[in-house]
Scaffold this active site. Sequence first.
Site, PDB file in Angstrom:
ATOM      1  N   ASP A  19      40.064  51.599  22.287  1.00 42.24           N
ATOM      2  CA  ASP A  19      39.833  50.874  23.531  1.00 42.24           C
ATOM      3  C   ASP A  19      40.265  49.412  23.351  1.00 42.24           C
ATOM      4  O   ASP A  19      40.231  48.876  22.245  1.00 42.24           O
ATOM      5  CB  ASP A  19      38.340  50.959  23.881  1.00 42.24           C
ATOM      6  CG  ASP A  19      38.065  50.597  25.328  1.00 42.24           C
ATOM      7  OD1 ASP A  19      39.016  50.560  26.134  1.00 42.24           O
ATOM      8  OD2 ASP A  19      36.896  50.334  25.659  1.00 42.24           O
ATOM      9  N   ASN A  21      43.286  48.050  24.893  1.00 42.26           N
ATOM     10  CA  ASN A  21      44.717  47.760  25.086  1.00 42.26           C
ATOM     11  C   ASN A  21      44.923  46.791  26.255  1.00 42.26           C
ATOM     12  O   ASN A  21      45.763  45.891  26.197  1.00 42.26           O
ATOM     13  CB  ASN A  21      45.493  49.043  25.396  1.00 42.26           C
ATOM     14  CG  ASN A  21      45.549  49.996  24.216  1.00 42.26           C
ATOM     15  OD1 ASN A  21      45.194  49.632  23.107  1.00 42.26           O
ATOM     16  ND2 ASN A  21      46.000  51.214  24.470  1.00 42.26           N
ATOM     17  N   ASN A  67      40.491  58.638  33.337  1.00 41.49           N
ATOM     18  CA  ASN A  67      41.542  57.619  33.348  1.00 41.49           C
ATOM     19  C   ASN A  67      42.575  57.813  34.468  1.00 41.49           C
ATOM     20  O   ASN A  67      43.351  56.901  34.766  1.00 41.49           O
ATOM     21  CB  ASN A  67      42.238  57.516  31.981  1.00 41.49           C
ATOM     22  CG  ASN A  67      41.400  56.865  30.907  1.00 41.49           C
ATOM     23  OD1 ASN A  67      41.493  57.180  29.726  1.00 41.49           O
ATOM     24  ND2 ASN A  67      40.543  55.905  31.285  1.00 41.49           N
ATOM     25  N   ARG A 183      34.498  52.857  17.662  1.00 43.84           N
ATOM     26  CA  ARG A 183      34.973  52.405  18.977  1.00 43.84           C
ATOM     27  C   ARG A 183      35.400  50.954  18.845  1.00 43.84           C
ATOM     28  O   ARG A 183      34.630  50.110  18.374  1.00 43.84           O
ATOM     29  CB  ARG A 183      33.906  52.540  20.067  1.00 43.84           C
ATOM     30  CG  ARG A 183      34.464  52.094  21.435  1.00 43.84           C
ATOM     31  CD  ARG A 183      33.645  52.530  22.617  1.00 43.84           C
ATOM     32  NE  ARG A 183      34.370  52.185  23.837  1.00 43.84           N
ATOM     33  CZ  ARG A 183      34.272  52.807  24.991  1.00 43.84           C
ATOM     34  NH1 ARG A 183      33.467  53.830  25.113  1.00 43.84           N
ATOM     35  NH2 ARG A 183      34.985  52.431  26.047  1.00 43.84           N
TER      36      ARG A 183
HETATM   37  C1  IPE Z   1      37.537  55.399  26.992  1.00 43.56           C
HETATM   38  O1  IPE Z   1      37.998  54.174  27.343  1.00 43.56           O
HETATM   39  C2  IPE Z   1      38.623  56.405  27.121  1.00 43.56           C
HETATM   40  C3  IPE Z   1      39.675  56.325  26.110  1.00 43.56           C
HETATM   41  C4  IPE Z   1      39.675  55.520  25.103  1.00 43.56           C
HETATM   42  C5  IPE Z   1      40.756  57.238  26.287  1.00 43.56           C
HETATM   43  P1  IPE Z   1      37.840  53.610  28.828  1.00 43.56           P
HETATM   44  O2  IPE Z   1      38.352  52.237  28.804  1.00 43.56           O
HETATM   45  O3  IPE Z   1      38.448  54.562  29.789  1.00 43.56           O
HETATM   46  O4  IPE Z   1      36.255  53.666  29.022  1.00 43.56           O
HETATM   47  P2  IPE Z   1      35.277  52.810  29.908  1.00 43.56           P
HETATM   48  O5  IPE Z   1      35.812  52.843  31.306  1.00 43.56           O
HETATM   49  O6  IPE Z   1      35.267  51.427  29.347  1.00 43.56           O
HETATM   50  O7  IPE Z   1      33.958  53.475  29.754  1.00 43.56           O
HETATM   51  C1  IPE Z   2      42.383  52.066  25.945  1.00 41.69           C
HETATM   52  O1  IPE Z   2      42.582  50.795  26.414  1.00 41.69           O
HETATM   53  C2  IPE Z   2      43.471  53.034  26.348  1.00 41.69           C
HETATM   54  C3  IPE Z   2      43.076  53.972  27.399  1.00 41.69           C
HETATM   55  C4  IPE Z   2      41.868  54.168  27.844  1.00 41.69           C
HETATM   56  C5  IPE Z   2      44.126  54.755  28.018  1.00 41.69           C
HETATM   57  P1  IPE Z   2      42.146  50.320  27.863  1.00 41.69           P
HETATM   58  O2  IPE Z   2      43.300  50.456  28.773  1.00 41.69           O
HETATM   59  O3  IPE Z   2      40.904  51.005  28.302  1.00 41.69           O
HETATM   60  O4  IPE Z   2      41.845  48.786  27.598  1.00 41.69           O
HETATM   61  P2  IPE Z   2      40.766  47.878  28.289  1.00 41.69           P
HETATM   62  O5  IPE Z   2      39.434  48.547  28.123  1.00 41.69           O
HETATM   63  O6  IPE Z   2      41.149  47.747  29.734  1.00 41.69           O
HETATM   64  O7  IPE Z   2      40.842  46.582  27.551  1.00 41.69           O
HETATM   65 MG    MG Z   3      38.939  50.513  28.189  1.00 46.20          MG
END
Ligand code: IPE
Ligand code: IPE
Ligand code: MG
Length: 235
Positions: A19, A21, A67, A183
């Site tokens: 998480d 990115n 997602n 995480r």
């Molecule tokens: C969890 O991350 C899902 C993945 C890492 C694929 P999210 O960014 O989607 O989760 P929330 O929304 O913060 O709970």
């Molecule tokens: C994790 O990074 C990748 C996916 C869930 C696809 P995020 O895209 O959730 O990154 P943040 O949480 O917005 O920083």
């Molecule tokens: Mg995220």
Amino acid sequence: MTDTINGLTVPEHIAIILDGNGRWAAKHNVPRAQGHKAGCETLEGIVEDCTRLGVRYLTVYAFSTENWKRSAEEVAALMQLFRFYVIKLVDIAMKNDIRVKMIGDISRFDSDIQKGILKVVDKTKDNEGMTFTFAVNYGGRDEIRRCIKKMSEEGMDMSLLTEQDISDHLDTSGIPDPDLLIRTSGELRVSNFMLWQIAYSEMYITDTLWPDFHREELEKAIIAYNKRNRRFGGR
Ligand code: IPE
Ligand code: IPE
Ligand code: MG
């Protein structure tokens, strides 16, 4: 089977909720897609680091069933990355003797991505090094729903149901439960990841954003894991 580094026990199975990115992209003033690309590069490094450390199972949560709620633009960028990554994964896996598995419902992906996934899984199925499981369009609840559906279709006698029956019908069938769940990016939640399997996993949460999570960070997590006293409800 576990390996050791500098006297440390290496967890047999490490699971990662990658998480951060998006936050990494915001911090560097670049589009979110750039953050996902950087995250993909980090993943390649961590996969190789885990094989070198003797990790037997690595499971990575890359795209959840929730997602799809993101903007069409972001979903398209992620799909494009998967498209290239599954092809690249064949070489990475063959070079490192990695067996690749996918968990989640891949039927919602474009057919070329599905074909790429089936190809890397099939090509690497006899490899004997680490098992790398990629969770895409994965949700713990959806997995349990599909598991119950499978058992019902097999005509199983539900009055005799065991916990092992459930484990055997989940997407992760044959894979031991994670010992360590990492995480990145500091959120204190599991976001629908491996709800059944993480019952007794040790959790390690770091504020480090996923694209910045490299070998040193991985070693910090393993050091923390070694300080845990796993009791599994016993004394
Ligand atoms: C969890 O991350 C899902 C993945 C890492 C694929 P999210 O960014 O989607 O989760 P929330 O929304 O913060 O709970
Ligand atoms: C994790 O990074 C990748 C996916 C869930 C696809 P995020 O895209 O959730 O990154 P943040 O949480 O917005 O920083
Ligand atoms: Mg995220």
